[in-house]
Design a protein around this motif. Structure first.
Motif, short mmCIF file in Angstrom:
data_model
loop_
_atom_site.label_atom_id
_atom_site.label_comp_id
_atom_site.label_asym_id
_atom_site.label_seq_id
_atom_site.Cartn_x
_atom_site.Cartn_y
_atom_site.Cartn_z
N ALA A 179 0.01 1.05 18.42
CA ALA A 179 -0.73 -0.03 17.76
C ALA A 179 -1.48 0.50 16.54
O ALA A 179 -1.56 -0.17 15.50
CB ALA A 179 -1.70 -0.68 18.75
N GLU A 180 -2.04 1.70 16.67
CA GLU A 180 -2.76 2.28 15.55
C GLU A 180 -1.81 2.60 14.40
O GLU A 180 -2.12 2.37 13.23
CB GLU A 180 -3.48 3.55 16.01
N ILE A 181 -0.63 3.11 14.73
CA ILE A 181 0.37 3.40 13.70
C ILE A 181 0.79 2.12 13.00
O ILE A 181 0.85 2.05 11.76
CB ILE A 181 1.58 4.12 14.32
N ALA A 182 1.09 1.07 13.79
CA ALA A 182 1.50 -0.20 13.20
C ALA A 182 0.41 -0.79 12.31
O ALA A 182 0.67 -1.34 11.25
CB ALA A 182 1.88 -1.19 14.31
N GLY A 183 -0.85 -0.66 12.76
CA GLY A 183 -1.95 -1.16 11.96
C GLY A 183 -2.08 -0.44 10.63
O GLY A 183 -2.32 -1.05 9.58
N HIS A 184 -1.90 0.88 10.66
CA HIS A 184 -1.95 1.66 9.42
C HIS A 184 -0.78 1.30 8.50
O HIS A 184 -0.94 1.29 7.27
CB HIS A 184 -1.96 3.15 9.73
N MET A 185 0.37 1.01 9.07
CA MET A 185 1.51 0.60 8.24
C MET A 185 1.22 -0.71 7.54
O MET A 185 1.56 -0.90 6.37
CB MET A 185 2.77 0.49 9.10
N ALA A 186 0.59 -1.64 8.27
CA ALA A 186 0.22 -2.91 7.65
C ALA A 186 -0.79 -2.70 6.53
O ALA A 186 -0.71 -3.33 5.47
CB ALA A 186 -0.35 -3.85 8.72
N ASP A 187 -1.75 -1.80 6.75
CA ASP A 187 -2.74 -1.49 5.71
C ASP A 187 -2.06 -0.91 4.47
O ASP A 187 -2.39 -1.28 3.33
CB ASP A 187 -3.77 -0.50 6.24
N LEU A 188 -1.12 -0.01 4.69
CA LEU A 188 -0.42 0.62 3.57
C LEU A 188 0.42 -0.40 2.81
O LEU A 188 0.48 -0.37 1.57
CB LEU A 188 0.46 1.76 4.07
N ALA A 189 1.07 -1.31 3.54
CA ALA A 189 1.85 -2.36 2.88
C ALA A 189 0.94 -3.23 2.01
O ALA A 189 1.31 -3.63 0.91
CB ALA A 189 2.58 -3.20 3.93
N ALA A 190 -0.25 -3.53 2.53
CA ALA A 190 -1.20 -4.34 1.75
C ALA A 190 -1.66 -3.60 0.49
O ALA A 190 -1.83 -4.21 -0.57
CB ALA A 190 -2.40 -4.70 2.63
N MET A 191 -1.87 -2.29 0.61
CA MET A 191 -2.27 -1.50 -0.56
C MET A 191 -1.15 -1.48 -1.60
O MET A 191 -1.40 -1.64 -2.80
CB MET A 191 -2.62 -0.08 -0.12
N ASP A 192 0.08 -1.28 -1.14
CA ASP A 192 1.22 -1.31 -2.06
C ASP A 192 1.30 -2.67 -2.76
O ASP A 192 1.53 -2.75 -3.96
CB ASP A 192 2.52 -1.05 -1.31
N ALA A 193 1.11 -3.73 -1.97
CA ALA A 193 1.16 -5.08 -2.54
C ALA A 193 0.08 -5.27 -3.60
O ALA A 193 0.34 -5.86 -4.65
CB ALA A 193 0.99 -6.11 -1.43
N ALA A 194 -1.10 -4.75 -3.32
CA ALA A 194 -2.21 -4.91 -4.27
C ALA A 194 -1.92 -4.17 -5.57
O ALA A 194 -2.19 -4.68 -6.67
CB ALA A 194 -3.50 -4.41 -3.64
N TRP A 195 -1.37 -2.96 -5.47
CA TRP A 195 -1.03 -2.23 -6.70
C TRP A 195 0.03 -2.98 -7.50
O TRP A 195 -0.09 -3.15 -8.71
CB TRP A 195 -0.54 -0.82 -6.37
N GLU A 196 1.10 -3.40 -6.81
CA GLU A 196 2.19 -4.08 -7.52
C GLU A 196 1.70 -5.37 -8.16
O GLU A 196 2.10 -5.72 -9.27
CB GLU A 196 3.35 -4.35 -6.57
N ASP A 197 0.82 -6.08 -7.46
CA ASP A 197 0.26 -7.31 -8.01
C ASP A 197 -0.56 -7.03 -9.26
O ASP A 197 -0.46 -7.74 -10.27
CB ASP A 197 -0.61 -7.99 -6.95
N TRP A 198 -1.35 -5.97 -9.23
CA TRP A 198 -2.17 -5.63 -10.40
C TRP A 198 -1.29 -5.20 -11.57
O TRP A 198 -1.52 -5.61 -12.72
CB TRP A 198 -3.16 -4.52 -10.05
N PHE A 199 -0.26 -4.39 -11.30
CA PHE A 199 0.65 -3.97 -12.37
C PHE A 199 1.28 -5.20 -13.03
O PHE A 199 1.40 -5.28 -14.26
CB PHE A 199 1.75 -3.06 -11.84
#
Length: 622
Positions: free
Chosen positions: A167-187
């Motif tokens: 569960a902790e691994i899956a949660g961190h993956m979701a966090d990382l996906a959100a960070m990637d999304a935020a960068w791509e959105d800003w670019f």
């Protein structure tokens, strides 16, 4: 505030940013990059820089002092400012930059006001599962980085035995996906085309990656050869075991559930899953569309599967536009790392050109030479049957594309030559122009895909016509490049200021697309347009072939061929094409560089849906 050379490494945890920062520091010329705004709190920033909070009358005064300290710390004695920016701190940083620089309407202008012209470097990790496992392991063990000699480099907590927690691994993956999304959105919002670096590439070839960054900054890339990595990988048998265990557990779940758990980076090869994944990624902001093109125009291609062969400088960007706009895409390239990156983003990996032609409705090739296209066609041909479409986006010979196309048509398929024009930077944003040579019925079938990859689409006529027009335009671009080089060197020799010279040409009858793009990277010194001398030689050679077949006694092109041949003999076939100016630099002893120009071309044209261009004098009813 200063107009200094600067860069920002845009990243997320466990992406290899510490390795990259240490490599850059070790060059002695590329700043002192670090997390200079790590904690999203002005009070913590003041404490980090040893600035007493009570000594400032206003918040703006405090911010001015913090940013000044950050500039000094990130620059050292190098003259280049480096900054690592973790996504969780970015929104707060932008808000404070807006308070400090209120006269600028967008984020990029505020960053430029604070730090000078800035190169944005996007450091990301394709393997989200490995990244999440690394993050969890660091948090649990307290050990974040180890030195190359095996000693501890950074420990943020007491030693603990790691414990597997899916569960902790899956949660961190979701966090990382959100960070990637935020960068791509800003670019996308700021129209930034970052220098993209993968963790996988950095870990495998650190010196080569360092050289790319130095080159983009206009610094001496040769220094990278002498810099050794100062960090060691922390991955071990335990982390590998966790990865394998997580995969086994999640693959026992339904494919859609697995895709959701791992934060939008599915490994499923199911075509339907890939299509749904692309939609989820767009909805979540992971891959914000360059423009909303497909809501109506793509209906003509609804349900069609597309294969793309050749993920190089141009092909990787064109296929990226298809992927982020929800096209059911399979890809193939001789470079497995390029394929893996697309698979991580939701595409399917093709085993071979034959398999792509067998399983897809349309297959696009974007390859470096006619010989490469011939080799790929030999593999695809047995799988061609009625209804299949071959789209050749390579710059190739008219006679050759007609020869290969005739074999496709003989088997009941359709053939299109559809090369692009406008530069790699426009291919990345979907603003590139596309020529298409084929019958009108086939053009109507593929138009949705062309309008996804490009902005201005011209139906040029029968098969082969697009290739003729493409090499004509490339000849003109080459001639313009050589004349721009001669003009800039002559201006410098005559005592002219090069910045003023650039503007004089840009506002005059002598300006051109080549001057307004390539002259800038020439003056920067990077000379990087992702195009090399051997490709120029191929293009103007193909133009010469067209002229020879038509009986036209050219005068200028043979001179260009001699100039490019000389450049290749002196500097190598893979030298960047704008470095043809080095012939004149060496002949005159002049250095044709000036401050204030970008290291890479960026597309600042407003984004629009793709559309068909109608030739003058031709009605729009055809």
């Amino acid at each position: 505030m200063p107009e200094s050379r600067s860069y920002m490494i845009c990243t997320s945890p466990r992406s290899g940013s510490t390795l990259l920062c240490m490599l850059l520091k070790e060059t002695g010329i590329a700043g002192r990059p670090d997390s200079l705004f790590y904690q999203p709190s002005l009070e913590r920033w003041l404490d980090f820089y040893g600035l007493p909070n009570h000594s400032f009358g206003t918040r703006k005064e405090a911010l001015h002092a913090v940013f000044e300290c950050a500039r000094n710390k990130g620059t050292g004695d190098t003259g280049v400012f480096g900054l690592r920016m973790q996504q969780p701190s970015f929104a707060y940083f932008l808000k404070q930059a807006g308070l400090l620089c209120p006269g600028h309407i967008n984020d990029v202008d505020r960053i430029k006001a604070a730090f000078g012209r800035t190169l944005f470097i996007y450091l990301h990790r394709s393997d989200a599962l490995a990244q999440a496992v690394s993050w969890v392991m660091a948090e649990q063990t307290g050990l974040w980085h180890r030195a190359a000699d095996g000693s501890e480099l950074e420990r943020l907590g007491p030693p603990r035995v790691p414990r597997y927690d899916s569960a902790e691994i899956a949660g961190h993956m979701a966090d990382l996906a959100a960070m990637d999304a935020a960068w791509e959105d800003w670019f996308a919002r700021e129209r930034v085309a970052p220098l993209r670096i993968s963790y996988e590439g950095l870990a495998q070839s650190p010196q080569e990656t360092l050289a790319r960054v130095l080159k983009a900054l206009g610094l001496d890339a040769a220094l990278a050869r002498h810099v050794l990595p100062l960090t060691a990988r922390l991955a071990d048998a335990t982390s590998r075991n966790w990865i394998d265990r997580f995969k086994v557990e999640k693959t026992s779940q339904p494919a859609t559930a697995y895709a959701l758990v791992i934060g939008g980076r599915p490994r499923s090869s199911c075509a339907q899953g890939a299509k749904a994944t692309a939609a989820r990624r767009v909805a979540a902001g992971r891959d914000p569309p360059v423009r909303a093109r497909l809501s109506e125009t793509a209906k003509g291609g609804d349900g069609m599967k597309v294969g793309f062969i050749g993920l190089g400088n141009v092909g990787g960007k064109l296929s990226g536009s298809l992927l982020r706009n929800g096209i059911d895409l399979s890809v193939h390239d001789l470079n497995d790392e390029l394929v893996s990156d697309f698979v991580a983003r939701g595409a399917q990996g093709g085993e071979s050109p034959a398999q792509l032609m067998r399983d897809c409705d349309a297959v696009i090739t974007c390859l470096p030479s006619p010989a490469a296209s011939d080799a790929v066609m030999a593999q695809m041909l047995p799988e061609i049957r009625p209804g299949k479409i071959w789209m050749e986006m390579s710059t190739t010979d008219e006679a050759e594309v007609k020869r290969l196309g005739a074999m496709v048509i003989e088997r009941g398929g359709a053939a299109v030559d559809c090369p692009v024009s406008g530069g790699c930077h426009r291919a990345a944003t979907g603003n590139i122009s596309i020529f298409a040579g084929c019958d009108r019925a086939t053009f109507e079938r593929i138009a949705p895909f062309l309008k996804t990859m490009g902005r201005r689409i011209l139906h040029t006529g029968e098969l082969g016509s697009a290739s003729v027009l493409k090499v004509i335009t490339n000849y003109l671009a080459t001639a313009n490049l050589v004349t721009c080089c001669e003009a800039l060197v002559t201006a410098k020799a005559a005592g002219m200021d090069l910045n003023t010279t650039y503007e004089a040409i840009a506002i005059s009858s002598g300006t051109s697309f080549v001057h307004e793009t390539e002259s800038q990277v020439i003056l920067n010194g990077s000379r990087d347009i992702s195009f090399t001398m051997d490709l120029v030689k191929k293009d103007i050679g193909l133009f010469q072939d067209v002229a020879d077949r038509a009986g036209v006694p050219l005068e200028v092109n043979p001179l260009l061929i001699d100039i490019i041949d000389d450049g290749i003999a002196r500097f190598g076939a893979r030298e960047l094409s704008p470095n043809i100016i080095k012939r004149l630099e060496k002949a005159t002893g002049l250095d044709i560089r000036a401050a204030g120009f970008p290291a890479e071309m960026a597309d600042d044209e407003p984004e629009e849906p793709g559309y068909e261009v109608m030739p003058k004098g031709v009605t729009a009813t055809r």
